[in-house]
Scaffold this motif. Sequence first.
Motif, short mmCIF file in Angstrom:
data_model
loop_
_atom_site.label_atom_id
_atom_site.label_comp_id
_atom_site.label_asym_id
_atom_site.label_seq_id
_atom_site.Cartn_x
_atom_site.Cartn_y
_atom_site.Cartn_z
N ARG A 176 0.84 -1.21 0.00
CA ARG A 176 0.00 0.00 0.00
C ARG A 176 0.87 1.26 0.00
O ARG A 176 0.63 2.20 -0.75
N ILE A 177 1.87 1.25 0.87
CA ILE A 177 2.74 2.43 1.01
C ILE A 177 3.56 2.65 -0.26
O ILE A 177 3.73 3.79 -0.71
N ALA A 178 4.08 1.58 -0.85
CA ALA A 178 4.88 1.71 -2.07
C ALA A 178 4.07 2.33 -3.20
O ALA A 178 4.56 3.20 -3.93
N ALA A 179 2.81 1.89 -3.35
CA ALA A 179 1.95 2.44 -4.40
C ALA A 179 1.61 3.90 -4.14
O ALA A 179 1.46 4.69 -5.07
N LEU A 180 1.53 4.27 -2.88
CA LEU A 180 1.18 5.64 -2.51
C LEU A 180 2.36 6.61 -2.61
O LEU A 180 2.23 7.72 -3.13
N TYR A 181 3.54 6.18 -2.11
CA TYR A 181 4.69 7.09 -2.00
C TYR A 181 5.79 6.89 -3.04
O TYR A 181 6.67 7.73 -3.16
N HIS A 182 5.79 5.78 -3.77
CA HIS A 182 6.80 5.51 -4.79
C HIS A 182 8.23 5.74 -4.28
O HIS A 182 8.93 6.62 -4.79
N PRO A 183 8.67 4.99 -3.28
CA PRO A 183 10.02 5.20 -2.74
C PRO A 183 11.09 4.88 -3.80
O PRO A 183 10.82 4.18 -4.78
N ASP A 184 12.28 5.39 -3.57
CA ASP A 184 13.39 5.13 -4.49
C ASP A 184 13.91 3.71 -4.36
O ASP A 184 14.51 3.18 -5.30
N VAL B 32 16.15 -4.40 -1.92
CA VAL B 32 17.30 -5.02 -1.26
C VAL B 32 16.74 -5.85 -0.11
O VAL B 32 15.96 -5.35 0.69
N VAL B 33 17.15 -7.11 -0.05
CA VAL B 33 16.71 -7.99 1.03
C VAL B 33 17.66 -7.82 2.22
O VAL B 33 18.87 -7.82 2.05
N LEU B 34 17.07 -7.68 3.40
CA LEU B 34 17.81 -7.58 4.66
C LEU B 34 17.27 -8.67 5.57
O LEU B 34 16.16 -8.54 6.09
N SER B 35 18.03 -9.76 5.73
CA SER B 35 17.47 -10.88 6.48
C SER B 35 18.54 -11.84 6.96
O SER B 35 19.58 -12.00 6.32
N ALA C 247 17.83 -6.48 -6.06
CA ALA C 247 19.13 -5.85 -6.32
C ALA C 247 20.26 -6.54 -5.56
O ALA C 247 21.39 -6.56 -6.03
N GLY C 248 19.97 -7.08 -4.39
CA GLY C 248 21.00 -7.74 -3.61
C GLY C 248 20.52 -8.08 -2.22
O GLY C 248 19.36 -7.82 -1.87
N VAL C 249 21.42 -8.65 -1.43
CA VAL C 249 21.09 -9.14 -0.10
C VAL C 249 22.09 -8.59 0.91
O VAL C 249 23.30 -8.58 0.65
N ILE C 250 21.58 -8.14 2.05
CA ILE C 250 22.40 -7.78 3.21
C ILE C 250 21.97 -8.73 4.32
O ILE C 250 20.79 -8.80 4.67
N PRO D 113 24.24 2.04 4.95
CA PRO D 113 24.00 2.96 3.82
C PRO D 113 24.94 2.69 2.65
O PRO D 113 24.52 2.71 1.49
N ASN D 114 26.22 2.41 2.95
CA ASN D 114 27.17 2.12 1.87
C ASN D 114 26.86 0.80 1.18
O ASN D 114 27.04 0.68 -0.04
N GLN D 115 26.39 -0.19 1.92
CA GLN D 115 26.02 -1.47 1.31
C GLN D 115 24.84 -1.28 0.35
O GLN D 115 24.83 -1.82 -0.75
N ILE D 116 23.86 -0.50 0.79
CA ILE D 116 22.69 -0.24 -0.05
C ILE D 116 23.08 0.52 -1.31
O ILE D 116 22.69 0.16 -2.41
N THR D 117 23.89 1.57 -1.15
CA THR D 117 24.30 2.35 -2.32
C THR D 117 25.11 1.50 -3.29
O THR D 117 24.96 1.63 -4.50
N ALA D 118 25.95 0.60 -2.77
CA ALA D 118 26.74 -0.27 -3.65
C ALA D 118 25.83 -1.23 -4.42
O ALA D 118 26.01 -1.42 -5.64
N LEU D 119 24.86 -1.82 -3.74
CA LEU D 119 23.94 -2.75 -4.40
C LEU D 119 23.08 -2.07 -5.46
O LEU D 119 22.74 -2.67 -6.48
N LEU D 120 22.72 -0.81 -5.21
CA LEU D 120 21.83 -0.09 -6.11
C LEU D 120 22.57 0.78 -7.13
O LEU D 120 21.94 1.38 -8.00
N GLY D 121 23.89 0.88 -6.98
CA GLY D 121 24.67 1.70 -7.91
C GLY D 121 24.48 3.20 -7.71
O GLY D 121 24.63 3.98 -8.64
#
Length: 140
Positions: A50-58, A90-93, A110-113, A123-131
Amino acid sequence: MTIANEANITTKTIMLIDEEVNVREIVELCLKDLAGWNVIIADSPLNGLRIAALYHPDAIILDVSMQGMNSFRFMNKLRSNPETEAIPVVVLSAKARWIDSRILQQYKIAGVILKPFDPVKIPNQITALLGWDLIMPVES
């Protein structure tokens, strides 16, 4: 004022989907304070849709081991909605060690943490996975 503001760069908005309150608080704090990103919280995959459809996060940071809706069912629904299909995930699990490249491709992840994670490095792991380029906030 942050470097992002001075350079007229748009701040990223990240949606975090995790049912563990402590994890949400730590990740939210690190993403806001270290990366300067806006963070939207969802405590379940259903709320996340619901939130993704409403706010369109990056981007979406998703724990795959939650109660209720299966996380891969969530991915199918996310990818089948034209409004949310392109949002990177990005999966965090702790239970994501079994995810291989075939599954990453199938669900366009995009990747897994892996948990446990180092909050300062996330933050650096996320930016690396997403380019993405990481713009560290600097107070003036």
